[in-house]
Design a protein around this motif. Structure first.
Motif, PDB file in Angstrom:
ATOM      1  N   GLN A 125      -8.747   2.114   6.684  1.00  0.00           N
ATOM      2  CA  GLN A 125      -7.358   1.994   6.229  1.00  0.00           C
ATOM      3  C   GLN A 125      -6.618   3.306   6.418  1.00  0.00           C
TER       4      GLN A 125
ATOM      5  N   HIS B 255      -6.941   8.804  -1.310  1.00  0.00           N
ATOM      6  CA  HIS B 255      -8.309   8.654  -1.812  1.00  0.00           C
ATOM      7  C   HIS B 255      -8.603   7.231  -2.251  1.00  0.00           C
ATOM      8  N   GLN B 256      -7.554   6.418  -2.367  1.00  0.00           N
ATOM      9  CA  GLN B 256      -7.778   5.036  -2.762  1.00  0.00           C
ATOM     10  C   GLN B 256      -8.049   4.128  -1.565  1.00  0.00           C
TER      11      GLN B 256
ATOM     12  N   TYR C  40       0.804  -1.223   0.000  1.00  0.00           N
ATOM     13  CA  TYR C  40       0.000   0.000   0.000  1.00  0.00           C
ATOM     14  C   TYR C  40       0.831   1.265   0.000  1.00  0.00           C
TER      15      TYR C  40
ATOM     16  N   SER D 299      -9.971   3.110   2.219  1.00  0.00           N
ATOM     17  CA  SER D 299     -11.206   3.272   2.981  1.00  0.00           C
ATOM     18  C   SER D 299     -10.897   4.043   4.260  1.00  0.00           C
TER      19      SER D 299
ATOM     20  N   ASN E 280       0.122   3.831  -2.672  1.00  0.00           N
ATOM     21  CA  ASN E 280      -1.237   4.316  -2.907  1.00  0.00           C
ATOM     22  C   ASN E 280      -1.457   5.713  -2.376  1.00  0.00           C
ATOM     23  N   TYR E 281      -2.478   6.342  -2.926  1.00  0.00           N
ATOM     24  CA  TYR E 281      -2.863   7.673  -2.452  1.00  0.00           C
ATOM     25  C   TYR E 281      -4.055   7.552  -1.506  1.00  0.00           C
TER      26      TYR E 281
END
Ligand SMILES: Nc1ncnc2c1ncn2[C@@H]1O[C@H](COP(=O)(O)OP(=O)(O)OP(=O)(O)O)[C@@H](O)[C@H]1O
Ligand code: SF4
Ligand SMILES: [Mg+2]
Lengths: 320, 314, 355
Positions: C175, C169-170, C163, C172, C166-167
């Protein structure tokens, strides 16, 4: 990014002392949930904006026009062999489409097509440089006062307000006429005109960002104010500033052209669109279409920049 | 309401002072500016110094600023050696002419812009909308002096419908109105374009809000609903109208020059060409002050129209 | 009383030795925070936190509850140094630390905070890895060190190491909150202030995150200040609990004692033992404060006891004298005139009045 639907885990009491089974269940669910998560391709804001922009036909076309104009200006000597500075007095005031002069000639018999190409150099420069300069300086001022608030911030922004209290062209004229004619002075004048609005945009964007909790988190990691500004605030205000500034290039060209129209720009005979328009004014009634040529190019560039700017705004707006 | 107006006026005072300081500095701080036009080209350094002294140019800047401001407040903006007239006299006359031009352009531009923006916004996505969008983008991107030249070539040159030069009311109302047509048309285009864009965006925004449905559900007539929509969309238009008038005032320099309209713009242009800095200084000051005061009035007007703005200020 | 403490310890997994928990890691002494605000255009002072004294014991969790606006977040920010206190002192590891000015970086790094709003707590332009690694970058760690450490903490908070790219907004909400926790842990702090760390999450995700926090407390030997308006959550995770009302701590004690035998009228109101003693009608699950009578403004708080405008037992003295902090039972402190030495009423009287 699907997420497994999970039952409510808390037993009604949810008190201390009985967490053991809830814990085990939660751990189980955590694994399940992790497994359900697909690892989506990471996409940065800028990459996505780029994609979105490229999907917008109008925006791409506008950017293409800008590119063509730049190429035309840079490679002017390769495109035309005519001399933009020296004309053939016998060829004076030829109309558009006359042999050897696609766009006609001016009152001194100089080829207008060549002058438009070469003139693009100064005109585009006068559109770009002040915009970039003002974006840089305005961002520094705006982010600083947005972060500091207090006395320094207030003084900076009040100063911006004062500059903003002048109509844009008037301020440029006032600065230009006090510095004297010349390309450099035009660029300085237009830069000064654009600093206040950029600073305002940067300041309000900064104010919006500084109250967010990740800024506090950054302070908690012991980072200096400058570091927080550079690594946390700047990336989040840059989009606003870029959208705003891209819309300014067209205006900058118009203001610069206005200045040189008022003979405050670069001194003749070096061609520049605003100055050309003014000097061709004398032949308005003999060769009206030729007179309109430099104006048309100012208009074209400005439209292209405004359209590209609109497309950019849309590309950035659609998320977050 | 009165308190709010007083507050706004209070906020404008430091801006006015700032504006006067900048105008003063621009024309004095740069080498050679202040005595330009007063000292003969071939003056010896000694003569130069003597003249500087007699003009008080060797006093410290703050002293000179205060002296200048006091004179300006008393209505004395200096004497133009080139024109052999009091600067204030020149400005008064020119200001009136520019005011007429700018006011007519503003009214026309804003009215047309509202209309176009409303039509486009309520017919989002249709051909009309697209045409309006393109026209307003074009209007935004075209220099007013270019429009002026086009209009001049068509209507004054080709068709000879309107005069190319400016007449004022001294020459009778008909002549004045006829010579206003082309300058107003070129000046108001950008105002119209910006107003149309802002209005369209505002209308689209309001129409997508829930309350329109609620109004319809309440049984309001279509006309009443539309009035509501327009009223809600008008606030951003007011916000930009201050800037627009600034653009008109600034743009007048070029438009007036092209149409030989005897206003502030033309005065400024001739003064710049002849490096008549006293006049440049006076004209800049007066235009900027006018702009600040108009913005102030727009602010107060907006607060009167839009209670939300009022709340934010108080 | 010593037995009581030992028994609390016994429930606490990972606790070793009897001497440890008694020593406070952090001590607040009369901490106040005032804001200069505009009230209807006039300048005014808002008393957000008033004379708060608290002890946070090493390896334990101090829970802070109170209605929205009572100054919990402000207190949290004063503790970690994001807000300068208006007055008061703080001891960290028995040494006095700066409360009104800039702290040395060494101190700053040892106290981290997990923030309330998961949507604004992460930089939207930074990847998860960049956000977690930022504190390490500031410290000047090498890229290799940073990568290793980021990988370590991200797995510790129960997210796949993949992860990092990842940004926000990706992710939940749950998370994201894990990433927030990971960032707070990156510098291996001693104290973590959790401000409504689970309030924005679904009940089911709340449980996961709470359990994660408990695990991390053990593994990283953390001390928590856990802030929430949710009484259940606070009871679940805390060893000691302090109840705040309008910027003041009105009652503090062990979680067990405070929940089983609340003394202060406000705590009783919160726990809804007043007016209904019937658990079936208890509204402990609802956000506290809802439906209650109006809370006074912290701009001009009531004189004497700040709770007096809503207190069912209000007496004459309450509007005149600030109630002193009284040890109503061992390790159980109450600030209410009902328990002052001079006052005639006592614990029993409250119960009698309530019935
Ligand atoms: N920066 C600030 N400036 C002025 N007033 C503030 C500021 N921060 C908080 N306050 C005020 O201080 C009081 C306490 O706010 P705080 O955020 O600490 O409450 P809280 O208990 O965390 O509430 P919530 O549960 O809603 O988060 C409130 O009245 C708030 O309006
Ligand atoms: S001090 Fe008085 S008003 Fe305050 S809680 Fe106690 S009894 Fe109520
Ligand atoms: Mg809070």
């Amino acid at each position: 990014m699907t997420q497994a639907v999970t039952p409510v885990l808390l037993h009604p009491g949810f008190g201390a002392g009985v967490p053991v089974e809830a814990r085990a269940r939660a751990a189980e669910l955590r694994d399940e949930w992790d497994a359900a998560d697909q690892n989506v391709d990471a996409q940065s804001f800028w990459k996505e904006t780029g994609k979105r922009f490229l999907a917008n036909k109008v925006g791409v076309a506008a950017a293409g026009v800008v590119l063509l104009l730049v190429v035309g200006a840079v490679f002017a000597p390769l495109i035309t062999s005519a001399d933009p500075l020296v004309g053939q007095p016998t060829d004076r005031l030829q109309n558009i489409g006359s042999p050897g002069h696609v766009l006609g000639t001016d009152e001194q018999g100089r080829d207008v097509w060549a002058r438009v190409l070469y003139g693009g150099r100064l005109s585009l420069l006068a559109g770009f440089v002040p915009t970039v300069g003002a974006a840089l300086i305005g961002t520094i001022i705006g982010v600083t006062s947005g972060m500091l608030r207090g006395v320094v911030g207030t003084i900076l922004m009040r100063f911006m307000d004062v500059l903003y209290a002048f109509p844009a062209i008037l301020l440029a004229i006032a600065v230009g006429s006090s510095l004297g004619p010349g390309l450099t002075n035009t660029i300085i004048a237009v830069t000064i005109v654009f600093i206040p609005p950029v600073a305002r945009v940067a300041e309000s964007a900064t104010r919006r960002v500084v109250v967010q909790e990740f800024i506090e988190a950054a302070h908690l990691s012991g980072a200096s104010g400058f570091r927080v500004a550079r690594s946390q605030i700047l990336p989040n205000v840059l989009n606003d500033i870029i959208v705003y500034s891209s819309g300014l290039v067209g205006v900058a060209m118009i203001i610069a052209a206005s200045l040189s129209f008022l003979s405050l720009g670069s001194p003749p005979p070096v061609p520049e669109w605003g100055y050309m328009l003014n000097s061709l004014r004398g032949s308005l009634y003999t060769t009206p279409l030729v007179t309109l040529v430099p104006g048309f190019f100012i208009f074209l560039t400005s439209v292209a920049f405004n359209m590209a700017s609109d497309a950019l705004r849309e590309a950035m707006d659609s998320r977050l | 309401m009165l308190r709010l107006a007083a507050r706004r006026v209070g906020l404008a005072v430091p801006i006015l002072v700032g504006v006067s300081i900048i105008v003063f500095l621009l024309m004095t701080i740069l080498p050679g500016n202040a005595e330009a036009g007063l000292v003969p080209e071939d003056a010896t350094p000694a003569q130069r110094a003597a003249i500087r002294d007699s003009l008080g140019l060797n006093d410290p800047l703050p002293v000179r600023y205060v002296a200048w401001l006091v004179e300006a407040l008393r209505g004395d903006l200096g004497y133009s050696l080139q024109r052999r007239r009091e600067v204030a006299d020149l400005l008064v006359q020119a200001w009136g002419n520019t005011f007429v031009l700018a006011a007519v352009s503003a009214v026309l531009g804003i009215t047309l812009g509202l209309l176009l923006g409303y039509v486009a916004g309520t017919r989002r996505g249709t051909l009309v909308d697209r045409v309006v969008s393109i026209v307003s983008l074009a209007g935004l991107s075209v220099p007013s002096f270019f429009v002026a030249i086009i209009l001049l070539s068509i209507f004054a040159g080709g068709l000879k419908m309107f005069p190319s030069g400016g007449a004022t009311f001294d020459e009778g109302p008909i002549a004045a109105i006829r010579s206003l047509v082309l300058p107003v048309a070129s000046g108001s285009l950008i105002t119209m374009a910006i107003t149309a864009r802002v209005t369209r965006a505002g209308i689209v925004d309001v129409l997508s809000a829930d309350f329109v449905e609620t109004l319809r559900a309440k049984g309001l007539s279509e006309l009443e609903v539309r009035t509501h929509v327009l009223r809600n969309a008008i606030s951003p238009v007011l916000t930009t109208s201050g800037v627009q008038i600034g653009a008109l005032l600034g743009g007048s320099v070029l438009v007036e020059t092209i149409f030989r309209w005897p206003g502030m713009g033309q005065l400024l242009y001739t003064a710049i060409s002849s490096r008549d800095l006293v006049v440049v200084q006076g004209a800049t000051l007066v235009i900027a002050l006018t702009f600040v005061i108009i913005n102030l009035m727009v602010d107060i007007l907006q607060a009167a129209v839009d209670p939300r703005v009022r709340g934010a200020v108080a | 009383m010593p037995e009581a403490i030992t028994s609390v310890q016994a429930e606490q997994p990972g606790e070793n030795g009897n001497s440890l928990p008694k020593r406070p890691l952090l001590e607040l002494i009369d901490i106040s925070k005032e804001f200069d605000v505009r009230d209807n255009g006039r300048r005014a002072t808002l008393s957000a936190v008033n004379e708060v004294s608290l002890k946070v014991r090493t390896g334990r969790t101090l829970g802070i509850v109170g209605e929205s606006g009572c100054g919990k977040s402000t207190l949290a920010r004063v503790i970690v140094g994001l807000h300068a206190a208006s007055s008061g002192e703080m001891l960290f590891e028995n040494r006095q630390i700066e409360t009104t000015g800039r702290r040395p970086r060494k101190i700053v790094e040892q106290m981290q905070m997990v923030f309330q709003d998961p949507s604004s707590a992460l930089n939207p332009r930074a990847t998860v890895g960049e956000s977690i690694g930022f504190p390490l970058r500031v410290q000047g760690a090498s890229k290799k060190e940073i990568d290793a450490r980021v990988k370590q903490v991200i797995t510790d908070v129960g997210l796949p190491a993949s992860y990092v790219g990842n940004y926000p907004h990706q992710l939940s909400g749950g998370q994201r909150q894990r990433v927030n926790i990971a960032r707070a842990l990156a510098l291996q702090p001693k104290l973590v202030v959790l401000d409504e760390a689970v309030s924005a999450l679904d009940k089911s995700i709340q449980a996961q995150v709470l359990n994660l926090l408990a695990d991390l407390q053990r593994d990283y030997q953390l001390t928590y200040v856990f802030i929430s308006h949710d009484l259940n959550v606070v009871e679940y995770i805390s060893d000691e609990v302090a109840v705040m009302y309008l910027g003041q701590v009105v009652e503090e004690g062990s979680a067990k004692a405070l929940y089983e035998n609340p003394r202060h009228p406000y705590t009783q109101l919160l726990l809804s033992s007043i007016p209904t003693l019937d658990p079936a009608q208890s509204n402990r699950d609802e956000p506290i404060g809802a439906g209650d009578s109006e809370i006074p403004s912290p701009i001009s708080p009531p004189s004497g006891c700040r709770f007096r405008t809503r207190c069912p037992f209000v007496m004459d003295i309450c509007s005149e004298v600030l109630p002193p902090r009284v040890e109503a039972a061992p390790e159980h402190i109450v600030a209410c005139h009902l328990y002052s030495e001079g006052a005639e009423r006592n614990d029993g009287a409250v119960a009698a009045a309530a019935s």
